[in-house]
Design a protein around this motif. Structure first.
Motif, PDB file in Angstrom:
ATOM      1  N   THR A 251       0.587  -1.219  -0.055  1.00  0.00           N
ATOM      2  CA  THR A 251      -0.109  -0.146   0.027  1.00  0.00           C
ATOM      3  C   THR A 251       0.902   1.429  -0.071  1.00  0.00           C
ATOM      4  N   LYS A 252       1.194   1.698  -1.132  1.00  0.00           N
ATOM      5  CA  LYS A 252       2.172   2.828  -1.388  1.00  0.00           C
ATOM      6  C   LYS A 252       1.870   3.844  -2.318  1.00  0.00           C
ATOM      7  N   PRO A 253       2.252   5.120  -2.507  1.00  0.00           N
ATOM      8  CA  PRO A 253       1.818   6.102  -3.639  1.00  0.00           C
ATOM      9  C   PRO A 253       2.181   5.364  -4.818  1.00  0.00           C
ATOM     10  N   GLU A 264     -11.581  10.848  -9.603  1.00  0.00           N
ATOM     11  CA  GLU A 264     -12.155  10.255  -8.604  1.00  0.00           C
ATOM     12  C   GLU A 264     -11.255   9.419  -7.654  1.00  0.00           C
ATOM     13  N   PHE A 265     -10.010   9.372  -7.898  1.00  0.00           N
ATOM     14  CA  PHE A 265      -8.938   8.815  -7.242  1.00  0.00           C
ATOM     15  C   PHE A 265      -8.541  10.126  -6.292  1.00  0.00           C
ATOM     16  N   THR A 266      -8.907  10.217  -5.178  1.00  0.00           N
ATOM     17  CA  THR A 266      -8.599  11.288  -4.447  1.00  0.00           C
ATOM     18  C   THR A 266      -7.005  11.552  -3.858  1.00  0.00           C
ATOM     19  N   ASP A 267      -6.537  10.340  -3.837  1.00  0.00           N
ATOM     20  CA  ASP A 267      -4.982  10.475  -3.357  1.00  0.00           C
ATOM     21  C   ASP A 267      -4.203   9.198  -4.480  1.00  0.00           C
ATOM     22  N   PRO A 268      -2.908   9.497  -4.618  1.00  0.00           N
ATOM     23  CA  PRO A 268      -2.133   8.712  -5.467  1.00  0.00           C
ATOM     24  C   PRO A 268      -1.872   7.206  -4.842  1.00  0.00           C
ATOM     25  N   TYR A 269      -2.615   6.670  -3.641  1.00  0.00           N
ATOM     26  CA  TYR A 269      -2.278   5.472  -3.198  1.00  0.00           C
ATOM     27  C   TYR A 269      -2.935   4.390  -3.936  1.00  0.00           C
ATOM     28  N   THR A 270      -2.445   3.300  -3.927  1.00  0.00           N
ATOM     29  CA  THR A 270      -2.998   2.002  -4.424  1.00  0.00           C
ATOM     30  C   THR A 270      -2.858   0.835  -3.423  1.00  0.00           C
ATOM     31  N   LYS A 289      -7.816   0.743  -5.837  1.00  0.00           N
ATOM     32  CA  LYS A 289      -7.848   1.924  -5.101  1.00  0.00           C
ATOM     33  C   LYS A 289      -7.724   1.551  -3.785  1.00  0.00           C
ATOM     34  N   LEU A 290      -6.816   2.297  -3.285  1.00  0.00           N
ATOM     35  CA  LEU A 290      -6.521   2.214  -1.374  1.00  0.00           C
ATOM     36  C   LEU A 290      -7.511   3.169  -1.046  1.00  0.00           C
ATOM     37  N   LEU A 291      -8.390   2.495   0.006  1.00  0.00           N
ATOM     38  CA  LEU A 291      -9.299   3.285   0.732  1.00  0.00           C
ATOM     39  C   LEU A 291      -8.780   3.451   2.132  1.00  0.00           C
ATOM     40  N   GLN A 292      -8.767   4.797   2.468  1.00  0.00           N
ATOM     41  CA  GLN A 292      -8.042   4.976   3.862  1.00  0.00           C
ATOM     42  C   GLN A 292      -8.550   6.332   4.331  1.00  0.00           C
ATOM     43  N   LYS A 293      -8.577   6.455   5.561  1.00  0.00           N
ATOM     44  CA  LYS A 293      -8.881   7.619   6.391  1.00  0.00           C
ATOM     45  C   LYS A 293      -7.342   8.331   6.601  1.00  0.00           C
ATOM     46  N   GLY A 299      -3.181  15.053   9.049  1.00  0.00           N
ATOM     47  CA  GLY A 299      -3.446  15.029   7.425  1.00  0.00           C
ATOM     48  C   GLY A 299      -2.619  13.656   6.933  1.00  0.00           C
ATOM     49  N   GLU A 300      -2.135  12.936   8.047  1.00  0.00           N
ATOM     50  CA  GLU A 300      -1.326  11.671   7.699  1.00  0.00           C
ATOM     51  C   GLU A 300      -2.214  10.371   7.348  1.00  0.00           C
ATOM     52  N   PRO A 301      -2.165   9.550   6.681  1.00  0.00           N
ATOM     53  CA  PRO A 301      -3.001   8.415   6.395  1.00  0.00           C
ATOM     54  C   PRO A 301      -3.106   7.561   7.805  1.00  0.00           C
ATOM     55  N   LEU A 302      -4.173   7.199   8.075  1.00  0.00           N
ATOM     56  CA  LEU A 302      -4.041   6.197   9.322  1.00  0.00           C
ATOM     57  C   LEU A 302      -4.250   4.580   8.706  1.00  0.00           C
ATOM     58  N   PHE A 303      -3.067   4.061   9.051  1.00  0.00           N
ATOM     59  CA  PHE A 303      -2.778   2.657   8.379  1.00  0.00           C
ATOM     60  C   PHE A 303      -3.757   1.844   8.872  1.00  0.00           C
TER      61      PHE A 303
END
Length: 328
Positions: A251-253, A264-270, A289-293, A299-303
């Protein structure tokens, strides 16, 4: 201190998004050496110019603060040691294409300072079995009157043929004190250690140290100290003979996502379901698509919120080489 333009950096991400970070660790670079107006390029074959190991920043694992990192980047003695590799052989900017973690491709745009050659190969190189591994410097010639080495790549060759590349050094500094650095060390066993540092609003992120080795094929692959199951915040899978083996979840950029074409891909992670054989990509890779909060404070991803979304595209590999990509 030099500074980086984050907006410029982001625009390059969009314009040149072709390879994912998950791929660039292990892909073979299929670049051919072409003729230029300076004649055909050739590597230095003189074994007398092989460097002695260890080489690089031997204490990178101990540099865990901003001040310690900046002191390493600005260490004049270390810069002289790197300069002693003698970056003399010029490569024209239309000669080489370099995928890397920031998805920035060479040649640069017309803003390159034409009075200074931005890419040079060092005369001194690393000898490893039947391979010659060269140091290639990319100079920042765009924003500064006095160009300096911004990136260094290891270029693996055999019998004058290019096999693989790996970026090992970065000195990319930016506006408002933002910066990205990579320091390297190559030990006596030819294990390459890379430490990434990121200075942002946080203000400092010490990223995990990654190691690489040169495979019998001449390609670079991730190296792990211990065999068995491996897991961190970004990837998990099995390590066998110090290399990735079998199924991995990563799960990386992902630089392959064109966020302008696909808003529709709100961030560059997959969310990547990958497969490896002897450390190299194999079989079919599936990118979701990686779904994350995200943390409201940083503002950092919650793993712990990460999960798989819809399938975006697949890639098929054979012996580490990308053969086919299909977008869903």
């Amino acid at each position: 201190m030099f500074k980086i333009n984050i907006a410029f950096f982001t625009s390059l991400f969009f314009l040149f998004s072709c390879y994912s970070k998950a791929q660039t660790e292990n892909k073979a670079i299929q670049t051919e050496v072409h003729s230029t107006d300076k004649g055909s390029f050739s590597f230095n074959p003189n074994k007398a110019d092989c460097i002695t190991l260890p080489f690089g920043y031997s204490d990178i694992s101990k540099r865990k603060t901003v001040d310690s990192v900046l002191s390493a980047i600005e260490d004049k003695n270390k810069l002289k040691e790197i300069g002693a590799l003698q970056f003399e052989k010029v490569i024209k900017k239309d000669l080489v294409l370099l995928p890397e973690e920031y998805d920035v491709f060479l040649p640069f745009s017309a803003t390159v300072n034409e009075k200074y050659d931005p890419i040079k190969i060092a005369s001194h190189f690393l000898c490893y079995k039947d391979f010659s591994v060269y140091f290639m410097a990319v100079y920042n010639t765009v924003r500064y009157a006095d160009p300096f080495i911004e990136k260094i790549y290891l270029v693996s060759t055999k019998d004058g043929k290019l096999i693989d590349m790996k970026r090992i050094y970065l000195n990319h500094q930016g506006e408002m004190g933002f910066a990205n650095y990579t320091l390297f060390n190559i030990d006596k066993n030819y294990i390459i250690s890379l430490q990434d540092y990121e200075l942002t609003e946080n203000p400092f992120q010490l990223k995990p140290l990654h190691q690489y080795q040169i495979l019998p094929s001449g390609k670079f692959a991730r190296y792990f100290d211990k065999d068995g199951p491996y897991k961190n915040d970004e990837e998990q899978g099995l390590v066998k003979n110090h290399l990735k083996e079998g199924k991995w979840i990563e799960t990386k950029p992902n630089g392959s996502l064109d966020l302008q074409k696909h808003p529709e891909f709100t961030d560059p992670y997959t969310y990547l379901e990958a497969e490896y054989k002897n450390g190299l990509p194999a079989g079919t890779w599936k990118f979701y698509k990686l779904l994350q909060k995200y943390s409201e404070e940083t503002g950092e991803p919650l793993f712990n919120t990460r999960k798989k979304g819809p399938l975006i595209y697949t890639e098929v590999y054979k012996e580490g080489v990308l053969e086919k990509r299909e977008v869903r």
